[in-house]
Design a protein around this motif. Structure first.
Motif, PDB file in Angstrom:
ATOM      1  N   ILE A  14       0.838  -1.208   0.000  1.00  0.00           N
ATOM      2  CA  ILE A  14       0.000   0.000   0.000  1.00  0.00           C
ATOM      3  C   ILE A  14       0.869   1.254   0.000  1.00  0.00           C
ATOM      4  N   MET A  15       1.951   1.219   0.754  1.00  0.00           N
ATOM      5  CA  MET A  15       2.861   2.370   0.784  1.00  0.00           C
ATOM      6  C   MET A  15       3.485   2.605  -0.591  1.00  0.00           C
ATOM      7  N   LEU A  16       3.889   1.537  -1.260  1.00  0.00           N
ATOM      8  CA  LEU A  16       4.499   1.680  -2.582  1.00  0.00           C
ATOM      9  C   LEU A  16       3.496   2.223  -3.598  1.00  0.00           C
ATOM     10  N   VAL A  17       2.300   1.693  -3.600  1.00  0.00           N
ATOM     11  CA  VAL A  17       1.279   2.154  -4.537  1.00  0.00           C
ATOM     12  C   VAL A  17       0.897   3.608  -4.228  1.00  0.00           C
ATOM     13  N   SER A  18       0.793   3.946  -2.966  1.00  0.00           N
ATOM     14  CA  SER A  18       0.470   5.329  -2.583  1.00  0.00           C
ATOM     15  C   SER A  18       1.556   6.278  -3.059  1.00  0.00           C
ATOM     16  N   GLY A  19       2.806   5.869  -2.963  1.00  0.00           N
ATOM     17  CA  GLY A  19       3.907   6.682  -3.472  1.00  0.00           C
ATOM     18  C   GLY A  19       3.766   6.929  -4.966  1.00  0.00           C
ATOM     19  N   GLN A  20       3.391   5.896  -5.704  1.00  0.00           N
ATOM     20  CA  GLN A  20       3.178   6.049  -7.149  1.00  0.00           C
ATOM     21  C   GLN A  20       2.028   7.017  -7.432  1.00  0.00           C
ATOM     22  N   PHE A  21       0.955   6.908  -6.652  1.00  0.00           N
ATOM     23  CA  PHE A  21      -0.178   7.812  -6.842  1.00  0.00           C
ATOM     24  C   PHE A  21       0.213   9.256  -6.542  1.00  0.00           C
ATOM     25  N   LEU A  22       1.027   9.457  -5.523  1.00  0.00           N
ATOM     26  CA  LEU A  22       1.493  10.810  -5.221  1.00  0.00           C
ATOM     27  C   LEU A  22       2.333  11.363  -6.366  1.00  0.00           C
ATOM     28  N   TRP A  23       3.213  10.537  -6.914  1.00  0.00           N
ATOM     29  CA  TRP A  23       4.029  10.986  -8.037  1.00  0.00           C
ATOM     30  C   TRP A  23       3.167  11.305  -9.254  1.00  0.00           C
ATOM     31  N   LYS A  24       2.195  10.460  -9.528  1.00  0.00           N
ATOM     32  CA  LYS A  24       1.297  10.693 -10.667  1.00  0.00           C
ATOM     33  C   LYS A  24       0.513  11.998 -10.477  1.00  0.00           C
ATOM     34  N   THR A  25       0.043  12.232  -9.255  1.00  0.00           N
ATOM     35  CA  THR A  25      -0.675  13.475  -8.961  1.00  0.00           C
ATOM     36  C   THR A  25       0.231  14.676  -9.161  1.00  0.00           C
ATOM     37  N   GLY A  26       1.454  14.587  -8.685  1.00  0.00           N
ATOM     38  CA  GLY A  26       2.409  15.676  -8.868  1.00  0.00           C
ATOM     39  C   GLY A  26       2.685  15.956 -10.332  1.00  0.00           C
ATOM     40  N   LEU A  27       2.777  14.907 -11.126  1.00  0.00           N
ATOM     41  CA  LEU A  27       3.015  15.082 -12.560  1.00  0.00           C
ATOM     42  C   LEU A  27       1.800  15.676 -13.264  1.00  0.00           C
ATOM     43  N   GLN A  28       0.604  15.311 -12.830  1.00  0.00           N
ATOM     44  CA  GLN A  28      -0.597  15.879 -13.436  1.00  0.00           C
ATOM     45  C   GLN A  28      -0.723  17.361 -13.121  1.00  0.00           C
ATOM     46  N   ASN A  29      -0.273  17.755 -11.957  1.00  0.00           N
ATOM     47  CA  ASN A  29      -0.346  19.158 -11.563  1.00  0.00           C
ATOM     48  C   ASN A  29       0.733  20.005 -12.232  1.00  0.00           C
ATOM     49  N   ASN A  30       1.716  19.360 -12.842  1.00  0.00           N
ATOM     50  CA  ASN A  30       2.828  20.079 -13.448  1.00  0.00           C
ATOM     51  C   ASN A  30       3.208  19.387 -14.753  1.00  0.00           C
ATOM     52  N   GLU A  31       2.458  19.671 -15.791  1.00  0.00           N
ATOM     53  CA  GLU A  31       2.636  18.977 -17.063  1.00  0.00           C
ATOM     54  C   GLU A  31       3.934  19.313 -17.771  1.00  0.00           C
ATOM     55  N   SER A  32       4.559  20.424 -17.434  1.00  0.00           N
ATOM     56  CA  SER A  32       5.799  20.824 -18.117  1.00  0.00           C
ATOM     57  C   SER A  32       7.034  20.444 -17.296  1.00  0.00           C
ATOM     58  N   SER A  33       6.927  19.432 -16.461  1.00  0.00           N
ATOM     59  CA  SER A  33       8.007  19.108 -15.536  1.00  0.00           C
ATOM     60  C   SER A  33       9.276  18.612 -16.209  1.00  0.00           C
ATOM     61  N   PHE A  34       9.223  18.237 -17.475  1.00  0.00           N
ATOM     62  CA  PHE A  34      10.423  17.781 -18.160  1.00  0.00           C
ATOM     63  C   PHE A  34      10.831  18.729 -19.288  1.00  0.00           C
ATOM     64  N   SER A  35      10.300  19.940 -19.246  1.00  0.00           N
ATOM     65  CA  SER A  35      10.600  20.908 -20.301  1.00  0.00           C
ATOM     66  C   SER A  35      11.929  21.626 -20.077  1.00  0.00           C
ATOM     67  N   SER A  36      12.389  21.652 -18.838  1.00  0.00           N
ATOM     68  CA  SER A  36      13.665  22.295 -18.532  1.00  0.00           C
ATOM     69  C   SER A  36      14.207  21.736 -17.224  1.00  0.00           C
TER      70      SER A  36
END
Length: 120
Positions: A14-36
């Motif tokens: 559950i901790m591992l899956v929750s970590g993945q969900f947090l990362w996915k949420t962070g990426l959705q909130n910041n779509e340009s995270s790999f632009s620079s």
């Protein structure tokens, strides 16, 4: 395997899956995270990313404790329940599609976990 060991593996999963969900949420909130490099560093310092990283760190410590008590050939397959949690969690949290092949795949994973864990 005792119930407490199974629950520890479940908590770890559950901790591992929750970590993945947090990362996915962070990426959705910041779509340009790999632009620079700057945008990437902002992602790395975001609360979602850092929280996911902390969860992964704690899950790793818990995993080491689990491995001191349970054989790897039993613990690791049980941890594959993460795939099932991820598929259904992504459906509920991120509105990702849930197809029949995904459901069947999850049932096959569950059957495998049951067969491996049946007698320990």
């Amino acid at each position: 395997m005792t119930l407490i060991n199974f629950l520890l593996i479940l908590l770890n999963t559950i901790m591992l899956v929750s970590g993945q969900f947090l990362w996915k949420t962070g990426l959705q909130n910041n779509e340009s995270s790999f632009s620079s490099i700057r945008a990437f560093m902002q992602l790395m310092l975001s609360p979602y990313f850092l929280s996911g990283l902390i969860l992964y760190g704690l899950a790793t410590v818990l995993w080491l404790f689990i491995l001191s008590r349970v054989s790897l050939s039993l613990a690791y397959p049980i941890q594959s329940l993460a795939y099932i949690m991820a598929v259904f969690g992504a459906y509920w949290i991120f509105n990702e599609p849930l197809s029949m092949p995904k459901v069947v795949g999850c049932l096959l994973i569950l059957a495998g976990v049951v067969f491996i864990g049946w007698r320990g």
